[in-house]
Design an enzyme around this catalytic site. Structure first.
Site, PDB file in Angstrom:
ATOM      1  N   CYS A 116      46.691  33.443  44.082  1.00 29.75           N
ATOM      2  CA  CYS A 116      45.197  33.618  43.645  1.00 29.75           C
ATOM      3  C   CYS A 116      44.270  34.045  44.447  1.00 29.75           C
ATOM      4  O   CYS A 116      43.099  34.160  44.457  1.00 29.75           O
ATOM      5  CB  CYS A 116      44.992  32.477  42.620  1.00 29.75           C
ATOM      6  SG  CYS A 116      46.083  32.054  41.300  1.00 29.75           S
ATOM      7  N   HIS A 256      37.612  31.894  42.185  1.00 27.34           N
ATOM      8  CA  HIS A 256      38.868  32.068  41.446  1.00 27.34           C
ATOM      9  C   HIS A 256      38.803  31.219  40.305  1.00 27.34           C
ATOM     10  O   HIS A 256      38.050  30.130  40.299  1.00 27.34           O
ATOM     11  CB  HIS A 256      40.227  31.566  42.154  1.00 27.34           C
ATOM     12  CG  HIS A 256      41.386  31.512  41.276  1.00 27.34           C
ATOM     13  ND1 HIS A 256      41.698  32.704  40.449  1.00 27.34           N
ATOM     14  CD2 HIS A 256      42.142  30.641  41.225  1.00 27.34           C
ATOM     15  CE1 HIS A 256      42.809  32.427  39.897  1.00 27.34           C
ATOM     16  NE2 HIS A 256      43.234  31.083  40.258  1.00 27.34           N
ATOM     17  N   ASN A 286      42.854  32.558  33.264  1.00 28.98           N
ATOM     18  CA  ASN A 286      43.273  32.431  34.744  1.00 28.98           C
ATOM     19  C   ASN A 286      44.144  34.014  35.183  1.00 28.98           C
ATOM     20  O   ASN A 286      45.132  34.170  34.661  1.00 28.98           O
ATOM     21  CB  ASN A 286      44.050  31.492  35.313  1.00 28.98           C
ATOM     22  CG  ASN A 286      44.655  31.404  36.767  1.00 28.98           C
ATOM     23  OD1 ASN A 286      44.496  32.421  37.464  1.00 28.98           O
ATOM     24  ND2 ASN A 286      45.245  30.372  37.360  1.00 28.98           N
TER      25      ASN A 286
END
Length: 331
Positions: A116, A256, A286
């Site tokens: 990520c 993020h 996500n």
């Protein structure tokens, strides 16, 4: 004396699958509820690729939009970096697949896996190449198909992840604009807390997974949560210190998108209002390394950022890795 250049974002683009998977849909698939998911994650829905569609196709669309936004032809691109932890193939790389599809025939190409945090890692690489004058245009594409490695029987993880791609074209910008500083790091000893097996599956990997497919994403949510809140604060403060700026100089934080409680926890630690931290988590969940470029693209389209604004970008994820950056907006 060799000339140095400032590196900034010239164009942005994003691509999300059309298929929407809502919390109500998940209630029919696994023992969970819309209320439970929303309260603990902030996610209402996520986008999911069709099974017969390769993930790199999302990256192709995002890349084309970023090039069009910048007014740069694909043949002018010098380097393509695709950040991903869910490649369609180990080889050819996602970057080579995208290079071929968009016609970037002059471009070198490689994939970068920092989970990520990947987009920030890619920015750090691009910054060095462009500052030195070695390359002029570098295309970074965060391209993720996490639904393909999700165990849909694991209610602790299947509610979190979605698919998507975001792209940014980096190139020389006016002095005083663009990337001011970047910061990256990793704690490999904590990597066991978030794993996706590929060519090897350990006995520990087999033991913790509930479904028959052991090559799926597994996460120790509690450990990753503690790491994320702490490192988001640390990463933001480190680039502020390195740049000589203060939080009052920052217009927006684009992090993020992992969990709303992480974002709220970091806001509290940084002593900033929640609305200073951009979030589209409720729509997409996500999407790993795609979340920051998609967030940047949406912030830009929604006129949340203007020419001259200072932004903090911060990512954290598998590895475990982190990355942060300050960029002075130049569009």
């Amino acid at each position: 004396m060799n000339r140095t250049y400032n590196c900034g974002i010239l164009g942005l683009g994003s691509s999300l699958p059309e298929k929407v998977l809502t919390n109500q849909d998940l209630e029919k698939m696994v023992d969970t509820s819309d209320e439970w998911i929303t309260k603990r994650t902030g996610i209402s829905e996520r986008r999911i690729l069709d099974e017969d569609m390769p993930t790199y196709k999302l990256g192709v669309e995002a890349a084309k939009k970023a090039l069009a936004d910048a007014g740069v032809e694909a043949e002018e691109v010098d380097l393509i970096i695709v950040t991903t932890e869910t490649p369609d193939y180990l080889t050819p790389s996602m970057s080579c697949l995208i290079q071929s599809e968009i016609g970037a025939t002059r471009a070198a190409a490689f994939d970068l896996n920092a989970a990520c945090s990947g987009f920030i890692y890619g920015m750090s690489v691009a910054n060095q190449f462009i500052k030195s004058g070695f390359y002029k245009y570098i295309l970074i594409v965060g391209c993720e198909g996490l639904s393909k490695v999700t165990d849909w029987k694991d209610r602790n993880t299947c509610v979190l992840f979605g698919d998507g791609a975001g792209a940014a074209l980096f190139g020389p910008v006016e002095e005083g604009y663009g990337i001011i500083t970047t910061y990256t790091g990793a704690i490999g000893e904590l990597g066991k807390n978030l794993t996706i097996p590929c060519c090897f599956v350990s006995p520990q990997d087999i033991e913790v997974r509930v479904g028959e497919n052991k090559r799926t994403l597994w996460m120790d949510g509690g450990e990753v949560f503690k790491f994320a809140v702490r490192i988001m604060e640390h990463g933001a403060l480190k680039v502020l210190e390195d740049s000589g700026l203060t939080m009052d100089d920052i217009k927006l934080i684009v992090p993020h998108q992992a969990n709303i409680r992480i974002l709220e926890g970091a806001a509290k630690r940084l002593d900033v209002p929640n609305d200073k931290i951009f979030s589209n988590l409720h729509k997409y969940g996500n999407i790993s390394s795609a979340s920051i470029p998609v967030g940047l693209d949406e912030s830009y389209r929604q006129n949340l950022i203007s020419n001259g604004d200072n932004l903090i970008l911060v990512g954290f994820g598998g590895g475990l890795t982190w990355g942060s950056a300050i960029i002075k907006w130049n569009k």
